[in-house]
Every structure is written in structure tokens, then in C-alpha cells.
Design a protein around this motif. Structure first.
Motif, PDB file in Angstrom:
ATOM      1  N   ASP A   4     -21.389  16.388 -26.450  1.00  0.00           N
ATOM      2  CA  ASP A   4     -21.194  17.362 -27.527  1.00  0.00           C
ATOM      3  C   ASP A   4     -19.759  17.871 -27.520  1.00  0.00           C
ATOM      4  N   VAL A   5     -19.144  17.871 -26.350  1.00  0.00           N
ATOM      5  CA  VAL A   5     -17.767  18.349 -26.209  1.00  0.00           C
ATOM      6  C   VAL A   5     -17.021  17.590 -25.110  1.00  0.00           C
ATOM      7  N   LEU A   6     -15.715  17.464 -25.298  1.00  0.00           N
ATOM      8  CA  LEU A   6     -14.868  16.772 -24.316  1.00  0.00           C
ATOM      9  C   LEU A   6     -14.039  17.807 -23.549  1.00  0.00           C
ATOM     10  N   VAL A   7     -14.045  17.687 -22.220  1.00  0.00           N
ATOM     11  CA  VAL A   7     -13.253  18.582 -21.379  1.00  0.00           C
ATOM     12  C   VAL A   7     -12.167  17.706 -20.774  1.00  0.00           C
ATOM     13  N   CYS A   8     -10.926  17.956 -21.157  1.00  0.00           N
ATOM     14  CA  CYS A   8      -9.819  17.129 -20.693  1.00  0.00           C
ATOM     15  C   CYS A   8      -8.953  17.769 -19.615  1.00  0.00           C
TER      16      CYS A   8
ATOM     17  N   PHE B 111     -11.293  20.200 -25.751  1.00  0.00           N
ATOM     18  CA  PHE B 111     -10.329  21.221 -25.318  1.00  0.00           C
ATOM     19  C   PHE B 111      -9.775  20.775 -23.963  1.00  0.00           C
ATOM     20  N   GLY B 112      -8.669  21.379 -23.569  1.00  0.00           N
ATOM     21  CA  GLY B 112      -8.060  20.998 -22.308  1.00  0.00           C
ATOM     22  C   GLY B 112      -8.056  22.108 -21.276  1.00  0.00           C
TER      23      GLY B 112
ATOM     24  N   VAL C 261     -21.480  17.989 -22.013  1.00  0.00           N
ATOM     25  CA  VAL C 261     -20.022  17.903 -22.083  1.00  0.00           C
ATOM     26  C   VAL C 261     -19.618  16.667 -21.282  1.00  0.00           C
ATOM     27  N   ALA C 262     -18.444  16.140 -21.597  1.00  0.00           N
ATOM     28  CA  ALA C 262     -17.955  14.984 -20.848  1.00  0.00           C
ATOM     29  C   ALA C 262     -16.614  15.366 -20.236  1.00  0.00           C
TER      30      ALA C 262
ATOM     31  N   ARG D  62       4.756  20.252 -28.766  1.00  0.00           N
ATOM     32  CA  ARG D  62       4.602  19.823 -30.166  1.00  0.00           C
ATOM     33  C   ARG D  62       3.239  20.243 -30.696  1.00  0.00           C
ATOM     34  N   ARG D  63       2.537  21.065 -29.917  1.00  0.00           N
ATOM     35  CA  ARG D  63       1.199  21.552 -30.284  1.00  0.00           C
ATOM     36  C   ARG D  63       0.189  20.406 -30.440  1.00  0.00           C
ATOM     37  N   PHE D  64       0.343  19.379 -29.661  1.00  0.00           N
ATOM     38  CA  PHE D  64      -0.596  18.266 -29.758  1.00  0.00           C
ATOM     39  C   PHE D  64      -0.707  17.507 -28.440  1.00  0.00           C
ATOM     40  N   GLY D  65      -1.358  18.131 -27.483  1.00  0.00           N
ATOM     41  CA  GLY D  65      -1.543  17.494 -26.186  1.00  0.00           C
ATOM     42  C   GLY D  65      -2.693  16.511 -26.132  1.00  0.00           C
ATOM     43  N   LEU D  66      -2.959  16.018 -24.938  1.00  0.00           N
ATOM     44  CA  LEU D  66      -4.021  15.042 -24.688  1.00  0.00           C
ATOM     45  C   LEU D  66      -5.374  15.375 -25.304  1.00  0.00           C
ATOM     46  N   ALA D  67      -5.798  16.611 -25.190  1.00  0.00           N
ATOM     47  CA  ALA D  67      -7.105  17.005 -25.734  1.00  0.00           C
ATOM     48  C   ALA D  67      -7.151  16.883 -27.263  1.00  0.00           C
ATOM     49  N   CYS D  68      -6.014  17.076 -27.907  1.00  0.00           N
ATOM     50  CA  CYS D  68      -5.958  16.948 -29.369  1.00  0.00           C
ATOM     51  C   CYS D  68      -6.094  15.473 -29.749  1.00  0.00           C
ATOM     52  N   HIS D  69      -5.387  14.620 -29.029  1.00  0.00           N
ATOM     53  CA  HIS D  69      -5.434  13.184 -29.306  1.00  0.00           C
ATOM     54  C   HIS D  69      -6.871  12.675 -29.189  1.00  0.00           C
ATOM     55  N   LEU D  70      -7.512  13.006 -28.046  1.00  0.00           N
ATOM     56  CA  LEU D  70      -8.877  12.535 -27.812  1.00  0.00           C
ATOM     57  C   LEU D  70      -9.870  13.099 -28.819  1.00  0.00           C
TER      58      LEU D  70
END
Length: 202
Positions: free
Chosen positions: A79-83, A109-110, A12-13, A92-100
Motif C-alpha cells: 500500500d505504501v513504499l518506505v525508502c 515516502f523517504g 508497506v514495503a 531539486r525536490r525530487f529524491g529517491l522516494a519521489c522517483h519510486l
DNA sequence: GCGACAG
DNA sequence: ATCTTGTCGC
């Protein structure tokens, strides 16, 4: 294949950005860890200048450029991003983790430290206990207790990963502290780099 | 209109 | 996010 994750993630990153007081200097960190041990394997840093102000709900536009740059400097893809922030648990149902997640194509996921617009009931005291994070009558994430008797963190889906799996990973990656190791290490590294990095040039 | 408001 | 020391406790 219930979630978007191909299989059990091995790495994970963790991502985070540190800001310098009274200047536009920032340092972004991307830290790669092994899921099995929750230990750091690789890390990458990027120094930059912020041009976008912080506006609640628009955090991604301020931090994503630096986080993507840091991610590109990792020798291997996680394999996965941890934000550090929200995924779907956003107005708006689209935070930082969604963008990345969308920009990199990687599962993401955040894990936020405080609630934003969402509400929640206090989880039981035990580590692993959780309650739904609600925005009206919609479940947008979980208030998850990573340590017994400690304030919960807020987990929400970002991209190609289920909420249950994101929660399980968060618990697995937080063996000792409230904040999971990926994000915690990214915070520590970016902060340290900011202090050691000369204000200008070399 | 006012307050709240990821980091 | 950041400004900030010591202190209590496992």
C-alpha cells in the motif's frame, strides 16, 4: 480524503540496496510488512551490477533500477513504499522516494539517516518528537525522533502521501529501533544475501 | 575557488 | 555504501 492514501495502509514495503566492496555487485531487497504488527510477511531479492556512480543528489539513478526489480518480485503489491533516502527533502525536490512513487504509481515516502542540504533544530528528547526539516525557509520534511534520546531520522514525502501520515507510519513502524522496520529489514536481508551470494554465476 | 554532500 | 571487536547497558 486529505492525503493521497485511499485509506489506512495495511501493508508497506521497505526498500534498500547493499554494495559489495571492491566490485560492482549489489543486492536490492523489497520487504513487505503488516503495518499493524510491523512484522515481515514477504520479501524479494535481486542481484545486479551497478553502472552508475554515487553522486550526491542523483542517488535515484543509481538505485532505482534494482529497487524496481525487487519490488516486481514481491507476490503482492504494498500500500505504501518506505525508502532509504529522501523524497522532497532534496536539492531539486525530487529524491529517491519521489522517483519510486511516480514510477510505480504507489504512495511513497523517504526515511533518511542523515541530513543533506536541509537544516533542523534538535527535537525534544521524547519518542515521536519532531522539528521541521528546512531548506532555507521551506519545510521539506521532519527530523523525527523514533526512539527517546536517540538521534532523529529524516522523513520526507515522496508521492501521494502526506507528511503527517508518513511521520505517523514511521513511528508506528519503529517500535524498537531508530530505523523503521521496513527499511531496517530490507537492509539486513540485502546485506545477508550479498554475503551468501557467490561472486560469480552459481 | 573550496567545502559539504541521501546511499 | 563499506572497512570493523569488544564492550557497556537494559
Amino acid at each position: 480524503m486529505r492525503s493521497g492514501l485511499p485509506g489506512a495502509p495495511q501493508t508497506v514495503a521497505g526498500l534498500d540496496v547493499s554494495y559489495e566492496v571492491g566490485s560492482d555487485r549489489v543486492v536490492a531487497a523489497a520487504v513487505l510488512l503488516d503495518v499493524a504488527t510491523a512484522r515481515v510477511r514477504e520479501s524479494a531479492l535481486v542481484v545486479g551490477k551497478v553502472t552508475v556512480p554515487y553522486v550526491p543528489g542523483l542517488l535515484a539513478f543509481r538505485e532505482v533500477p534494482f529497487l524496481l526489480a525487487a519490488l516486481e518480485r514481491l507476490p503482492v503489491s504494498p500500500d505504501v513504499l518506505v525508502c532509504d533516502g529522501y523524497g522532497i527533502a532534496h536539492p531539486r525536490r525530487f529524491g529517491l522516494a519521489c522517483h519510486l512513487g511516480v514510477l510505480t504509481g504507489l504512495p511513497a515516502f523517504g526515511v533518511a539517516k542523515t541530513a543533506f542540504t536541509a537544516r533542523f533544530d534538535e527535537p525534544e528528547r521524547a519518542r515521536g518528537a519532531w522539528t521541521p526539516l528546512l531548506d532555507g525557509d521551506e519545510t521539506v520534511g521532519r527530523a523525527l525522533r523514533t526512539q527517546a534520546g536517540v538521534k532523529p531520522v529524516f522523513v520526507s514525502v515522496g508521492h501521494r502521501v502526506g507528511l503527517a501520515e508518513a511521520s505517523d507510519l514511521t513511528i508506528a513502524l519503529a517500535p524498537r529501533y531508530r530505523i523503521p522496520e521496513p527499511t531496517r529489514q530490507a537492509d539486513l536481508l540485502s546485506r545477508a544475501a550479498l554475503r551468501e551470494s557467490p561472486p560469480t554465476t552459481g
